[in-house]
Design an enzyme around this catalytic site. Sequence first.
Site, mmCIF file in Angstrom:
data_model
loop_
_atom_site.group_PDB
_atom_site.id
_atom_site.type_symbol
_atom_site.label_atom_id
_atom_site.label_comp_id
_atom_site.label_asym_id
_atom_site.label_seq_id
_atom_site.Cartn_x
_atom_site.Cartn_y
_atom_site.Cartn_z
ATOM 1 N N LYS A 154 0.768 -1.137 -0.095
ATOM 2 C CA LYS A 154 -0.018 -0.207 0.093
ATOM 3 C C LYS A 154 1.020 1.358 -0.141
ATOM 4 C CE LYS A 154 -4.068 -2.269 2.231
ATOM 5 N NZ LYS A 154 -4.622 -2.766 3.446
ATOM 6 N N GLN A 175 -5.229 -1.061 9.520
ATOM 7 C CA GLN A 175 -4.979 -2.585 9.030
ATOM 8 C C GLN A 175 -5.588 -3.501 9.992
ATOM 9 O OE1 GLN A 175 -3.590 -3.354 5.969
ATOM 10 N NE2 GLN A 175 -4.495 -5.319 6.566
ATOM 11 N N ASP A 186 -11.360 2.949 3.735
ATOM 12 C CA ASP A 186 -11.573 1.628 3.648
ATOM 13 C C ASP A 186 -13.071 1.445 3.421
ATOM 14 O OD1 ASP A 186 -9.669 -0.574 3.541
ATOM 15 O OD2 ASP A 186 -9.370 -0.458 5.551
#
Length: 296
Positions: free
Chosen positions: A54, A98, A121
């Site tokens: 990422k 995460q 997200d």
Amino acid sequence: MAATIIDGKTIAANLRKTIAAEVAGLNAKHGLKPGLAVVLVGQNPASEVYVRSKSKAVVEAGMMPIDHKLPETTSEKDLLALIGKLNADPAVSGILVQLPLPPQIDSQKVIAAIDPAKDVDGFHPVNVGRLSSGLSSLVPCTPFGSVLLAKTVKPSLAGLDAVVIGRSNIVGKPVAQLLLAENATVTVAHSKTRDLPGLCRRADILVAAIGRPEFVKADWIKPGATVIDVGINRVAGEGGKNRIVGDVAYDEAAKVAGAITPVPGGVGPMTIACLILNTLKAACAQNGLPEPQFQD
Ligand code: NDP
């Protein structure tokens, strides 16, 4: 006839290039450099790999990576305090925590603490609600990428029968919402579904998000259907090496489907490209600029 292979790797690379060009333009015109904060708690090896790729993609897009690596023992209070700081920091356009988090931390509390405008997200209840209400929102990256891939072979999904196997909050449910927004007729299947093969055989678009290696067989697939395989499963390969397979038995399915995503090289790369796209969208919205329109 053999299926068209939906080359997610190339499609994602092209999308990332387009995003990088847009970011360069925004930087030149407005001095804007979107920043993505990625928060990793602990040392889960798979998470570390994801976080590295990422950050690499963020840099390649001309954005600013803001990485926070916290110890496994981090308390919920400390993580929430960091989220508060990132919410308030104008250099941070997007925040990604995460998952999974260590057991002392309530993931739902953490997700709810992220400013919905920075929730790249798309997991915050406000964004989930906006998506299901048909309002503009930050959309979860894997579902977003899955639907973009389906649209590369079927630009209009209107009226098509879509079956989504899996109902998780991160994949199955948001994929179903996005397909519905594209005017597909959507059925969501799960572990209690009766006659799953029969149901799948009705699908013009079949999305598999199950987490079971090569679970969907060729005779579940309607001839000519578009198959989007979200699954990432590590199985023992030759010479004791692990290999990655999807939720669909790819080799046999490719003989029946009209188009299919490979694993690896399908949905996976699109997930990261869509994260970068969400970061760009969030940065534009936070700076009163119009949303970039190129993803279709
Ligand atoms: P979850 O485990 O959260 O959900 C799996 C879903 O599959 C559940 O809804 C479950 O049903 C359903 N399911 C399980 N067994 C069966 C069965 N025998 N028949 C029908 N349905 C079944 O997984 P995720 O949604 O998080 O992930 C799904 C897959 O996608 C995984 O392989 C994961 O690694 C991959 N993934 C890939 C990403 C990418 O970037 N490409 C990103 C995220 C995930 P029930 O609800 O009834 O239990």
